[in-house]
Design an enzyme around this catalytic site. Structure first.
Site, PDB file in Angstrom:
ATOM      1  N   GLY A  49       0.801  -1.228   0.000  1.00  0.00           N
ATOM      2  CA  GLY A  49       0.000   0.000   0.000  1.00  0.00           C
ATOM      3  C   GLY A  49       0.823   1.261   0.000  1.00  0.00           C
ATOM      4  N   GLU A 113      -6.461   5.480   1.949  1.00  0.00           N
ATOM      5  CA  GLU A 113      -6.699   4.052   2.205  1.00  0.00           C
ATOM      6  C   GLU A 113      -7.825   3.913   3.214  1.00  0.00           C
ATOM      7  OE1 GLU A 113      -3.094   2.019   3.330  1.00  0.00           O
ATOM      8  OE2 GLU A 113      -2.844   1.400   1.254  1.00  0.00           O
ATOM      9  N   HIS A 241      -5.553 -10.032   7.764  1.00  0.00           N
ATOM     10  CA  HIS A 241      -5.988  -9.386   6.523  1.00  0.00           C
ATOM     11  C   HIS A 241      -7.084 -10.258   5.934  1.00  0.00           C
ATOM     12  CE1 HIS A 241      -5.963  -7.564   2.583  1.00  0.00           C
ATOM     13  NE2 HIS A 241      -5.284  -6.573   3.115  1.00  0.00           N
ATOM     14  N   ARG A 281     -12.376  -4.447   8.066  1.00  0.00           N
ATOM     15  CA  ARG A 281     -11.404  -5.508   7.838  1.00  0.00           C
ATOM     16  C   ARG A 281     -11.636  -6.702   8.773  1.00  0.00           C
ATOM     17  NH1 ARG A 281      -4.948  -4.198   8.078  1.00  0.00           N
ATOM     18  NH2 ARG A 281      -5.312  -3.448   5.998  1.00  0.00           N
ATOM     19  N   HIS A 342      -1.505 -10.967   9.557  1.00  0.00           N
ATOM     20  CA  HIS A 342      -0.863  -9.908   8.782  1.00  0.00           C
ATOM     21  C   HIS A 342       0.097  -9.057   9.609  1.00  0.00           C
ATOM     22  CE1 HIS A 342      -0.491  -7.181   5.471  1.00  0.00           C
ATOM     23  NE2 HIS A 342      -1.076  -6.172   6.086  1.00  0.00           N
ATOM     24  N   ARG A 377      -4.256  -1.970  14.103  1.00  0.00           N
ATOM     25  CA  ARG A 377      -3.383  -1.025  13.404  1.00  0.00           C
ATOM     26  C   ARG A 377      -4.097  -0.363  12.233  1.00  0.00           C
ATOM     27  NH1 ARG A 377       0.318  -1.469   8.705  1.00  0.00           N
ATOM     28  NH2 ARG A 377      -0.897  -3.307   8.199  1.00  0.00           N
TER      29      ARG A 377
HETATM   30  C1  LIG Z   1       2.238  -8.319   2.530  1.00  0.00           C
HETATM   31  C2  LIG Z   1       2.405  -7.159   3.472  1.00  0.00           C
HETATM   32  C3  LIG Z   1       1.997  -5.891   3.085  1.00  0.00           C
HETATM   33  C4  LIG Z   1       2.156  -4.804   3.953  1.00  0.00           C
HETATM   34  N1  LIG Z   1       1.802  -3.548   3.523  1.00  0.00           N
HETATM   35  C5  LIG Z   1       2.072  -2.482   4.318  1.00  0.00           C
HETATM   36  C6  LIG Z   1       1.852  -1.150   3.847  1.00  0.00           C
HETATM   37  O1  LIG Z   1       1.431  -0.937   2.717  1.00  0.00           O
HETATM   38  N2  LIG Z   1       2.160  -0.126   4.692  1.00  0.00           N
HETATM   39  C7  LIG Z   1       2.648  -0.313   5.957  1.00  0.00           C
HETATM   40  O2  LIG Z   1       2.898   0.673   6.667  1.00  0.00           O
HETATM   41  N3  LIG Z   1       2.862  -1.562   6.402  1.00  0.00           N
HETATM   42  C8  LIG Z   1       2.611  -2.645   5.632  1.00  0.00           C
HETATM   43  N4  LIG Z   1       2.852  -3.898   6.093  1.00  0.00           N
HETATM   44  C9  LIG Z   1       3.477  -4.054   7.419  1.00  0.00           C
HETATM   45  C10 LIG Z   1       4.940  -3.641   7.354  1.00  0.00           C
HETATM   46  O3  LIG Z   1       5.482  -4.060   6.128  1.00  0.00           O
HETATM   47  C11 LIG Z   1       5.765  -4.248   8.494  1.00  0.00           C
HETATM   48  O4  LIG Z   1       5.109  -4.098   9.703  1.00  0.00           O
HETATM   49  C12 LIG Z   1       7.108  -3.528   8.610  1.00  0.00           C
HETATM   50  O5  LIG Z   1       7.730  -3.512   7.370  1.00  0.00           O
HETATM   51  C13 LIG Z   1       7.990  -4.201   9.650  1.00  0.00           C
HETATM   52  O6  LIG Z   1       9.279  -3.641   9.555  1.00  0.00           O
HETATM   53  P1  LIG Z   1      10.425  -4.149  10.527  1.00  0.00           P
HETATM   54  O7  LIG Z   1      11.674  -3.447  10.112  1.00  0.00           O
HETATM   55  O8  LIG Z   1       9.998  -4.043  11.916  1.00  0.00           O
HETATM   56  O9  LIG Z   1      10.541  -5.730  10.217  1.00  0.00           O
HETATM   57  P2  LIG Z   1      10.808  -6.493   8.848  1.00  0.00           P
HETATM   58  O10 LIG Z   1      10.714  -5.592   7.689  1.00  0.00           O
HETATM   59  O11 LIG Z   1       9.963  -7.712   8.829  1.00  0.00           O
HETATM   60  O12 LIG Z   1      12.344  -6.916   8.984  1.00  0.00           O
HETATM   61  C14 LIG Z   1      12.744  -7.887   9.918  1.00  0.00           C
HETATM   62  C15 LIG Z   1      14.150  -8.329   9.577  1.00  0.00           C
HETATM   63  O13 LIG Z   1      14.650  -9.159  10.622  1.00  0.00           O
HETATM   64  C16 LIG Z   1      15.303 -10.294  10.070  1.00  0.00           C
HETATM   65  N5  LIG Z   1      15.299 -11.344  11.081  1.00  0.00           N
HETATM   66  C17 LIG Z   1      14.243 -12.008  11.635  1.00  0.00           C
HETATM   67  N6  LIG Z   1      14.680 -12.874  12.565  1.00  0.00           N
HETATM   68  C18 LIG Z   1      16.033 -12.749  12.625  1.00  0.00           C
HETATM   69  C19 LIG Z   1      17.054 -13.355  13.402  1.00  0.00           C
HETATM   70  N7  LIG Z   1      16.817 -14.290  14.321  1.00  0.00           N
HETATM   71  N8  LIG Z   1      18.333 -12.968  13.190  1.00  0.00           N
HETATM   72  C20 LIG Z   1      18.655 -12.051  12.253  1.00  0.00           C
HETATM   73  N9  LIG Z   1      17.716 -11.431  11.492  1.00  0.00           N
HETATM   74  C21 LIG Z   1      16.431 -11.767  11.689  1.00  0.00           C
HETATM   75  C22 LIG Z   1      14.504 -10.606   8.804  1.00  0.00           C
HETATM   76  O14 LIG Z   1      15.255 -11.343   7.901  1.00  0.00           O
HETATM   77  C23 LIG Z   1      14.249  -9.177   8.309  1.00  0.00           C
HETATM   78  O15 LIG Z   1      15.363  -8.733   7.591  1.00  0.00           O
HETATM   79  C24 LIG Z   1       2.698  -5.003   5.244  1.00  0.00           C
HETATM   80  C25 LIG Z   1       3.102  -6.279   5.635  1.00  0.00           C
HETATM   81  C26 LIG Z   1       2.960  -7.346   4.764  1.00  0.00           C
HETATM   82  C27 LIG Z   1       3.404  -8.708   5.212  1.00  0.00           C
END
Ligand SMILES: Cc1cc2nc3c(=O)[nH]c(=O)nc-3n(C[C@H](O)[C@H](O)[C@H](O)COP(=O)(O)OP(=O)(O)OC[C@H]3O[C@@H](n4cnc5c(N)ncnc54)[C@H](O)[C@@H]3O)c2cc1C
Length: 510
Positions: A49, A113, A241, A281, A342, A377
């Site tokens: 999104g 949205e 979702h 949703r 999700h 959320r």
């Molecule tokens: C299909 C989908 C669509 C979405 N669309 C949206 C949107 O449009 N807008 C929005 O705001 N949010 C959206 N979200 C939610 C959003 O993408 C996530 O909440 C956000 O990106 C999380 O970011 P993060 O950096 O916390 O974790 P992540 O981006 O999940 O990164 C986590 C990282 O940790 C690493 N990792 C995990 N375990 C370990 C370990 N033990 N050791 C080392 N590395 C590890 C993984 O490999 C990854 O690199 C969406 C989610 C999904 C699944």
């Protein structure tokens, strides 16, 4: 190989990369450990999104109201204030080079949205996350003070009380001094020490049978923090979702809610419409779940035949292509869909700068619970949270230079774990979580799940002790821990709120 650094960041998604850049720009040495490569395994990469920005002056208050409404009375208002006030400047600072869609005057275009009162979302087609992650990855990789180690997974946090060889350290305040890391390629484990440690490992959708999340989102950070004695909260609030494409043997692919906004209808196995497609949703996700359970279906249908091919291709390019590659033409075929786990609203309890209840340990992004999302959320605020908390956390870090403790080296077992066992245990976790701890919960279902998962955890812990550690085994151990935390959170929360829905509680009011 780096084994000592100023700051260790575990996780390479939007939160981890933003924190790394802010720290690097402040002259601090950073090591980022990530189980995936180029951030492609991160949920951040999958975001379709967009990311909430702002629409016009005066929008701040309306944006806050939208978040509070979605959070169903459980948001931390201070966290919401920080998200909304710091969001735009964080976007302008870190994401100015992302090729977001622009209008004819060259300004960023904004879209609206579901549950947002105004158009305030920046986007890049339906692959916003990919565009953001490519930009951040480039910057992180070229930064002289940031090292990125990929294909490595953190196993456990190193704490004074658990691992120091100095016995009196158990009387020190609980303190994190690093983590044990497994290198996937060499299959070796080594200890990395850091003055400050940041968990940025994302959520835990992978614990459920149906999920939009990637394979690495199995709650590793939450499980590691829990084992170290850190406070975890709000785990019961898992957002589902309503529609993910169901293709047997393939990961579920998110089908945007905008499809229903554009006239899509949901049909049962008998091709009868069974729910208002424009209902919220949660209502739609629960209705589909119930229809599947009661009619013994693997999926229901999403009908987009009200729209023509040209329109669908233009409006939903990635979705159209994904379906077409599987022989499904949206303008003439029904699409098999299921609801899917999700987003994890709960996680490691943190303050506005990502501090946890343990000294030397911070958590940011989806792994953390800052309270910004409360019980549910609002769309397009998760990427923003990762960005804002990534920056605020990094800004507040001042290093206390001290000697690292001497710790016991990692003891690797020799027992080879049967892969069939790992596959079966995952199946048990995923099925149990979906049927008993999914969109529609009951006290009976939760108690049953709790019992089954406690037993399974006991079994897994027993063979983990002597096992030769592999990334698969590490994932299974964490997945089971995270699943249990979600289940027990739900059991302790007998009232429905936000995305946590208990059917007996509602029945009591009928
Ligand atoms: C299909 C989908 C669509 C979405 N669309 C949206 C949107 O449009 N807008 C929005 O705001 N949010 C959206 N979200 C939610 C959003 O993408 C996530 O909440 C956000 O990106 C999380 O970011 P993060 O950096 O916390 O974790 P992540 O981006 O999940 O990164 C986590 C990282 O940790 C690493 N990792 C995990 N375990 C370990 C370990 N033990 N050791 C080392 N590395 C590890 C993984 O490999 C990854 O690199 C969406 C989610 C999904 C699944």
């Amino acid at each position: 190989m780096i084994t000592e650094t100023d700051v260790l960041i575990i996780g390479g998604g939007i939160a981890g990369f933003t924190a790394a850049l802010e720290l690097g720009n402040r002259g601090i040495n950073v090591l980022v450990i990530s189980s995936s490569v180029k951030g492609e395994g991160a949920n951040s990469w999958r975001a379709q999104g967009g990311i909430a920005y702002f629409s016009q002056s005066g929008d701040e208050g309306v944006f806050k109201e939208d978040i509070l409404k979605a959070g169903d009375g459980l948001c931390n208002k201070k966290a919401v204030d920080q998200l909304v006030s710091q969001g735009p400047s964080a976007i302008e600072e870190f994401l100015k080079d992302v090729p977001f869609e622009k209008d004819r005057f060259g300004k960023w275009s904004l879209t609206k949205e579901g549950a947002h009162s105004t158009p305030r979302i920046l986007f890049q087609g339906d692959q916003t996350g990919k565009a953001i992650m490519e930009t951040l990855y480039e910057k992180v990789r070229s930064h002289p003070l940031i090292a990125v180690y990929e294909n490595r997974s953190a196993i456990d946090l190193i704490t004074l009380s658990h691992h120091s060889k100095k016995v009196e350290d158990i009387y020190e305040p609980p303190t994190c001094v690093g983590a044990y890391i497994l290198c996937h390629e060499s299959e070796k484990v080594y200890a990395v020490f850091a003055q400050e440690n940041i968990l940025a490992t994302g959520g835990g959708g992978e614990c459920f049978l149906h999920t939009t999340n990637g394979k690495e989102a199995r709650g590793d950070g939450i499980a590691m923090a829990y084992r170290a004695g850190v406070r975890i909260m709000n785990m019961e609030y898992v957002q589902y979702h309503p529609t993910a494409l169901y293709i047997a043997g393939e990961p579920r692919f998110l089908l945007s809610e905008a499809l229903r906004g554009e006239g899509g209808r949901l049909l049962s196995g008998n091709l009868e419409e069974f729910v208002d497609p424009l209902a919220s949703r949660d209502v739609v996700a629960r209705a589909i779940f119930e229809e599947m359970v009661q009619s013994d279906l693997n999926f229901v249908w999403l009908d987009m035949r009200c729209k023509g091919k040209a329109y669908l291709m233009e409006r939903f390019p990635a979705i159209y292509k994904h379906c077409m590659d599987r022989g499904l033409y949206m303008e003439k075929d029904l699409l098999p869909v299921v609801p899917a786990a999700h987003y994890s609203c709960g996680g490691i309890a943190v303050d506005l700068e990502g501090r946890t209840t343990m000294r030397g340990l911070r958590a940011i992004g989806e792994v953390a619970c800052s309270g910004v999302h409360g019980a549910n959320r609002l769309a397009s605020t998760a990427l923003l949270e990762g960005l804002v908390w990534g920056r605020e956390c990094a800004k507040s870090i001042t290093l206390r230079k001290g000697a690292f403790p001497e710790v016991e080296p990692w003891k690797m077992g020799s027992l080879k774990v049967d892969r069939a066992l790992i596959q079966q245990d995952w199946l048990t976790i995923k099925q149990t979580m979906w049927n008993y701890v999914g969109p529609l919960r009951s006290t009976f279902r939760l108690k049953r799940a709790n019992k089954m998962l406690i037993e399974l955890k006991w079994e897994i812990d027993a063979f983990y002790e002597d096992a030769f550690l592999t990334p698969d085994l590490l994932a299974l151990r964490n997945g089971c821990e995270a699943a249990l935390l979600i289940t027990q959170g739900a059991l302790r929360s007998p009232k429905s709120r936000g995305c946590h829905y208990i059917v007996d509680e509602k029945l009591a009011f009928v």
